[in-house]
Design an enzyme around this catalytic site. Structure first.
Site, PDB file in Angstrom:
ATOM      1  N   GLY A  12     -37.035  23.223 -72.665  1.00 34.87           N
ATOM      2  CA  GLY A  12     -38.079  23.963 -71.938  1.00 34.87           C
ATOM      3  C   GLY A  12     -39.348  24.041 -72.773  1.00 34.87           C
ATOM      4  O   GLY A  12     -40.093  25.016 -72.724  1.00 34.87           O
ATOM      5  N   GLY A  15     -43.104  24.918 -71.495  1.00 33.95           N
ATOM      6  CA  GLY A  15     -43.454  26.231 -70.947  1.00 33.95           C
ATOM      7  C   GLY A  15     -44.379  27.022 -71.857  1.00 33.95           C
ATOM      8  O   GLY A  15     -44.815  26.556 -72.909  1.00 33.95           O
ATOM      9  N   GLN A  16     -44.644  28.259 -71.421  1.00 38.35           N
ATOM     10  CA  GLN A  16     -45.626  29.109 -72.102  1.00 38.35           C
ATOM     11  C   GLN A  16     -45.261  29.332 -73.569  1.00 38.35           C
ATOM     12  O   GLN A  16     -46.123  29.270 -74.447  1.00 38.35           O
ATOM     13  CB  GLN A  16     -45.706  30.462 -71.368  1.00 38.35           C
ATOM     14  CG  GLN A  16     -46.851  31.348 -71.832  1.00 38.35           C
ATOM     15  CD  GLN A  16     -46.660  32.810 -71.460  1.00 38.35           C
ATOM     16  OE1 GLN A  16     -45.585  33.231 -71.043  1.00 38.35           O
ATOM     17  NE2 GLN A  16     -47.706  33.588 -71.613  1.00 38.35           N
ATOM     18  N   ASP A  38     -38.087  18.719 -71.846  1.00 38.19           N
ATOM     19  CA  ASP A  38     -38.399  19.479 -70.636  1.00 38.19           C
ATOM     20  C   ASP A  38     -38.090  18.569 -69.452  1.00 38.19           C
ATOM     21  O   ASP A  38     -37.841  17.372 -69.636  1.00 38.19           O
ATOM     22  CB  ASP A  38     -39.871  19.900 -70.620  1.00 38.19           C
ATOM     23  CG  ASP A  38     -40.077  21.208 -69.836  1.00 38.19           C
ATOM     24  OD1 ASP A  38     -40.640  22.155 -70.396  1.00 38.19           O
ATOM     25  OD2 ASP A  38     -39.647  21.273 -68.657  1.00 38.19           O
ATOM     26  N   ILE A  39     -38.122  19.138 -68.230  1.00 36.24           N
ATOM     27  CA  ILE A  39     -37.868  18.255 -67.081  1.00 36.24           C
ATOM     28  C   ILE A  39     -39.064  17.361 -66.782  1.00 36.24           C
ATOM     29  O   ILE A  39     -38.937  16.352 -66.132  1.00 36.24           O
ATOM     30  CB  ILE A  39     -37.469  18.991 -65.768  1.00 36.24           C
ATOM     31  CG1 ILE A  39     -38.214  20.306 -65.656  1.00 36.24           C
ATOM     32  CG2 ILE A  39     -35.973  19.165 -65.657  1.00 36.24           C
ATOM     33  CD1 ILE A  39     -38.065  20.941 -64.290  1.00 36.24           C
ATOM     34  N   TYR A 144     -33.272  37.465 -62.549  1.00 38.74           N
ATOM     35  CA  TYR A 144     -33.648  37.096 -63.915  1.00 38.74           C
ATOM     36  C   TYR A 144     -33.078  38.103 -64.920  1.00 38.74           C
ATOM     37  O   TYR A 144     -32.434  37.722 -65.908  1.00 38.74           O
ATOM     38  CB  TYR A 144     -35.173  37.057 -63.994  1.00 38.74           C
ATOM     39  CG  TYR A 144     -35.753  36.852 -65.364  1.00 38.74           C
ATOM     40  CD1 TYR A 144     -35.544  35.668 -66.070  1.00 38.74           C
ATOM     41  CD2 TYR A 144     -36.549  37.830 -65.953  1.00 38.74           C
ATOM     42  CE1 TYR A 144     -36.112  35.472 -67.319  1.00 38.74           C
ATOM     43  CE2 TYR A 144     -37.119  37.646 -67.197  1.00 38.74           C
ATOM     44  CZ  TYR A 144     -36.901  36.470 -67.875  1.00 38.74           C
ATOM     45  OH  TYR A 144     -37.457  36.288 -69.108  1.00 38.74           O
ATOM     46  N   LYS A 148     -30.229  37.551 -67.772  1.00 39.66           N
ATOM     47  CA  LYS A 148     -30.497  37.775 -69.200  1.00 39.66           C
ATOM     48  C   LYS A 148     -29.500  38.789 -69.780  1.00 39.66           C
ATOM     49  O   LYS A 148     -29.021  38.621 -70.901  1.00 39.66           O
ATOM     50  CB  LYS A 148     -31.945  38.253 -69.410  1.00 39.66           C
ATOM     51  CG  LYS A 148     -32.994  37.154 -69.212  1.00 39.66           C
ATOM     52  CD  LYS A 148     -32.851  36.037 -70.242  1.00 39.66           C
ATOM     53  CE  LYS A 148     -33.863  34.925 -70.067  1.00 39.66           C
ATOM     54  NZ  LYS A 148     -33.639  33.776 -70.959  1.00 39.66           N
TER      55      LYS A 148
HETATM   56  N1  SER Z   1     -42.534  37.983 -68.786  1.00 35.47           N
HETATM   57  C1  SER Z   1     -41.280  37.937 -68.093  1.00 35.47           C
HETATM   58  C2  SER Z   1     -41.461  38.122 -66.660  1.00 35.47           C
HETATM   59  O1  SER Z   1     -42.394  38.780 -66.263  1.00 35.47           O
HETATM   60  C3  SER Z   1     -40.392  39.014 -68.606  1.00 35.47           C
HETATM   61  O2  SER Z   1     -39.544  38.488 -69.544  1.00 35.47           O
HETATM   62  O3  SER Z   1     -40.653  37.667 -65.913  1.00 35.47           O
END
Ligand code: SER
Length: 316
Positions: A12, A15-16, A38-39, A144, A148
């Site tokens: 990944g 990403g950011q 990454d993909i 999400y 986690k």
């Molecule tokens: N920055 C993330 C989100 O807003 C939180 O881990 O999903």
């Protein structure tokens, strides 16, 4: 576990967090020792060896690890809070199965160390919101957050059962200028800078007094690397560490931006992300990270805003 013989794989990496982590790790280990995957390809990763990799493809991941003789994996691929709610089953699949692939590589001794990020999204509406402690009520309300939280438990379980050296931080909202954020509830605090510089206005998808824990990306990257370099006996939490930088709401960040761009205007139009934000802490108690491996943040709101604006000015 730092050293000159490490070969790192970032999953990944486009990403950011990934683009910034690739840059910082390259400075330490040399860019040829930091494999980005990454993909899809990203111009920001042009200095590193690149592997096109679907994090759900365990066999392809194994092949990449063997091909480059990888010793450490930073597994960053995930679907975040806002996009995860749009596609819950896929978010669960991606976030969980990719983690198992990486944990199993370490269990089977193909790699030595894992970094995997968790999030403030593990907390929920029944969690105390001020100075949220490491150990508290956790009833996350997004897929999400649920993924986690479950991931944290799996990491600890792999550590206890198989001695897997997996390390993790519960990131707050991350604000950086090098990589674009991807589908989070805290993303407004990045978008606001682009819009302030381009148009002088921003319509915020959270209400003005929605306080959330946040962190400058530079601090987050430093924390990540410090955690990975900490002696193994300092890591007493194998779920994930609370980590605090600063806390602010949209009004406070826009007031700070106005000190640089006096005509900047913010308006508020809360959408479905408001409910997610309302379920998260306002501030984080991270004493364990400070005590165990010496964490200390550098950026306050003033410093964050001036650094974002000056760096983005040349980019936008
Ligand atoms: N920055 C993330 C989100 O807003 C939180 O881990 O999903």
């Amino acid at each position: 576990m730092s050293g000159t013989h490490e070969k790192i794989l970032i999953i990944g990496a486009g990403g950011q967090i990934g683009v910034e982590l690739a840059e910082s790790l390259s400075k330490i280990y040399g860019s040829s020792n930091v494999v980005a995957s990454d993909i899809k390809e990203s111009p920001a990763l042009a200095n590193n060896p690149f592997e096109k990799l679907d994090a759900l493809d365990g066999k392809a991941l194994f092949d990449v690890v063997k091909k480059h003789q990888i010793t450490q994996v930073y597994h960053l691929a995930a679907m975040l809070s806002a996009t995860g709610e749009q596609n819950p089953m896929f978010a669960w699949k991606l976030n969980m199965e990719s983690l198992f692939h990486v944990l199993d590589l370490a269990k089977e001794k193909h790699i030595k160390q894992i970094y995997w990020p968790s999030s403030i999204a593990v907390f929920g509406p029944t969690t105390p919101t001020e100075n949220t402690p490491q150990y508290t009520v956790m009833e996350p309300s997004t897929i999400y957050g649920i993924s986690k939280q479950a991931g944290e438990r799996w990491c600890e379980w792999y550590f206890k059962k198989f001695g897997v050296d997996v390390r993790s931080i519960r990131y707050p909202g991350l604000i950086g200028w090098k990589g674009a954020p991807g589908g989070g509830t805290t993303d407004y605090a990045v978008h606001i800078f682009y819009e302030a510089l381009k148009n002088g206005t921003y319509e915020c998808f959270l209400s003005e007094n929605t306080t959330l824990p946040m962190m400058c990306m530079e601090d987050a990257i430093r924390a990540t690397i410090e955690l990975m370099h900490a002696p193994i006996d300092k890591i007493n939490i194998r779920g994930s560490y609370n980590l605090a930088g600063l806390s602010f709401d949209p009004k406070q960040i826009s007031d700070e931006i106005k000190k640089h761009i006096p005509n900047f205007k913010i308006t508020y139009k809360p959408d479905f992300r408001q409910q997610i934000a309302d379920s998260w802490p306002k501030s984080i108690d991270d004493r364990e990270a400070r005590q165990h491996w010496g964490w200390k943040e550098k950026y306050n709101l003033e410093l964050l805003v001036s650094s974002m604006l000056s760096n983005l000015k040349t980019k936008v």
